[in-house]
Design a protein around this motif. Structure first.
Motif, PDB file in Angstrom:
ATOM      1  N   ILE A  97       0.830  -1.196   0.000  1.00  0.00           N
ATOM      2  CA  ILE A  97       0.000   0.000   0.000  1.00  0.00           C
ATOM      3  C   ILE A  97       0.865   1.247   0.000  1.00  0.00           C
ATOM      4  O   ILE A  97       2.045   1.208   0.350  1.00  0.00           O
ATOM      5  N   GLN A  99       0.146   5.811   0.482  1.00  0.00           N
ATOM      6  CA  GLN A  99      -0.805   6.885   0.765  1.00  0.00           C
ATOM      7  C   GLN A  99      -0.290   8.167   0.116  1.00  0.00           C
ATOM      8  O   GLN A  99       0.367   8.983   0.759  1.00  0.00           O
ATOM      9  N   HIS A 105      -6.044   5.848  -0.112  1.00  0.00           N
ATOM     10  CA  HIS A 105      -5.405   4.577   0.224  1.00  0.00           C
ATOM     11  C   HIS A 105      -5.180   3.809  -1.075  1.00  0.00           C
ATOM     12  O   HIS A 105      -6.124   3.301  -1.683  1.00  0.00           O
ATOM     13  N   ILE A 107      -3.617   0.716  -3.201  1.00  0.00           N
ATOM     14  CA  ILE A 107      -3.165  -0.670  -3.105  1.00  0.00           C
ATOM     15  C   ILE A 107      -2.635  -1.097  -4.467  1.00  0.00           C
ATOM     16  O   ILE A 107      -3.272  -0.854  -5.492  1.00  0.00           O
ATOM     17  N   LEU A 124      -6.928  -3.817   2.656  1.00  0.00           N
ATOM     18  CA  LEU A 124      -8.020  -2.850   2.769  1.00  0.00           C
ATOM     19  C   LEU A 124      -8.289  -2.461   4.219  1.00  0.00           C
ATOM     20  O   LEU A 124      -8.817  -1.375   4.485  1.00  0.00           O
ATOM     21  N   ALA A 127      -7.215   0.952   5.411  1.00  0.00           N
ATOM     22  CA  ALA A 127      -7.705   2.152   4.721  1.00  0.00           C
ATOM     23  C   ALA A 127      -8.330   3.161   5.663  1.00  0.00           C
ATOM     24  O   ALA A 127      -8.259   4.372   5.425  1.00  0.00           O
ATOM     25  N   ARG A 130     -10.268   6.468   4.429  1.00  0.00           N
ATOM     26  CA  ARG A 130      -9.729   6.991   3.169  1.00  0.00           C
ATOM     27  C   ARG A 130     -10.442   6.386   1.960  1.00  0.00           C
ATOM     28  O   ARG A 130     -10.941   5.273   2.007  1.00  0.00           O
ATOM     29  N   THR A 132     -10.471   4.383  -1.424  1.00  0.00           N
ATOM     30  CA  THR A 132      -9.657   3.236  -1.802  1.00  0.00           C
ATOM     31  C   THR A 132      -9.476   3.185  -3.318  1.00  0.00           C
ATOM     32  O   THR A 132     -10.429   3.325  -4.089  1.00  0.00           O
ATOM     33  N   LEU A 134      -7.390   0.722  -6.173  1.00  0.00           N
ATOM     34  CA  LEU A 134      -6.656  -0.518  -6.407  1.00  0.00           C
ATOM     35  C   LEU A 134      -6.023  -0.483  -7.785  1.00  0.00           C
ATOM     36  O   LEU A 134      -6.709  -0.294  -8.789  1.00  0.00           O
ATOM     37  N   ILE A 149     -14.609  -1.406  -3.402  1.00  0.00           N
ATOM     38  CA  ILE A 149     -13.404  -0.595  -3.579  1.00  0.00           C
ATOM     39  C   ILE A 149     -13.784   0.611  -4.432  1.00  0.00           C
ATOM     40  O   ILE A 149     -14.487   0.483  -5.438  1.00  0.00           O
TER      41      ILE A 149
END
Length: 223
Positions: A97, A99, A105, A107, A124, A127, A130, A132, A134, A149
């Motif tokens: 991850i 930030q 967040h 990933i 997850l 997170a 935040r 998310t 991906l 997500i």
């Protein structure tokens, strides 16, 4: 490659995400010209990437007709490529991850075919409140998302690369055939996703009715 980098930089992006398949070379070869162009990518929130299946072929994890035999040293080559990208400002996320800003967040997963499987539930869990995001190479992960997500970005398919009028993609490298070929899609738990047609080619050096793309997205807070 230079034109693609210039097109991306012209958009003045806050964040640059690279969806994998950087290289398609023999194990141990250093793609110097590619690295020189990628080194120009800069964004206030950073530049991140994930590995794809062709990257693992270039590490030497599996044999291919044009790259030659597999090599037991492939983890070493993967580490070397990771360090080369890090030196030019590209952070690889391999089931990890980041930030980029306090409310985001990010990933990044390893390649679905040849990398290590991610524990998305654990990734997850960090997170908090935040948004998310991906980043993954292969969109076949979409039906397996453990929860909603905010946005998933993938590539891999090249949009089929060869599309025919009234037919669409002839072949898509996916267990779901054309379901996740390109554009806006939906994963489990009503999770929105965008599958990019990408920039290169695989197999035959040709695209038909499937132009390469640099995808520009403007993210807004959920209402």
């Amino acid at each position: 490659m230079r034109r693609w980098v210039e097109a991306a930089l012209a958009e003045r992006p806050d964040l640059i995400l690279l969806g994998g398949d950087f290289v398609d070379v023999r194990a141990g070869e250093t793609p110097t010209e590619l690295l020189n162009e990628l080194s120009r990518l800069r964004a206030p929130l950073g530049v991140y990437g994930v590995w794809g299946n062709h990257d693992y072929g270039s590490f030497g994890k599996y044999a291919s007709r044009w790259r030659g035999a597999a090599t037991p040293n492939w983890p070493q080559y993967r580490q070397e490529y990771t360090e080369l990208l890090d030196q030019i400002g590209i952070q690889l996320l391999r089931n990890d991850i980041a930030q980029p800003r306090d409310d985001l967040h990010l990933i990044g997963t390893d390649d679905r075919w040849h990398g290590d499987s991610p524990d998305l539930t654990a990734l997850l869990a960090e997170a908090g409140g935040r948004a998310t995001l991906l980043l993954t190479h292969n969109p076949d992960i979409l039906p397996e998302l453990p929860q909603h997500i905010g946005l998933t970005l993938a590539g891999h398919t090249h949009g089929g690369q060869v599309r025919l009028p009234g037919v669409g993609a002839v072949v898509v490298p996916s267990d779901y055939h054309t379901r996740f070929d390109m554009g806006w899609k939906e994963g489990a738990h009503s999770s929105p996703a965008y599958v990019s047609r990408g920039l290169g080619v695989s197999g035959l050096p040709v695209r038909t009715l499937c132009a390469p793309e640099v995808t520009v997205l403007e993210l807004q807070p959920a209402e």
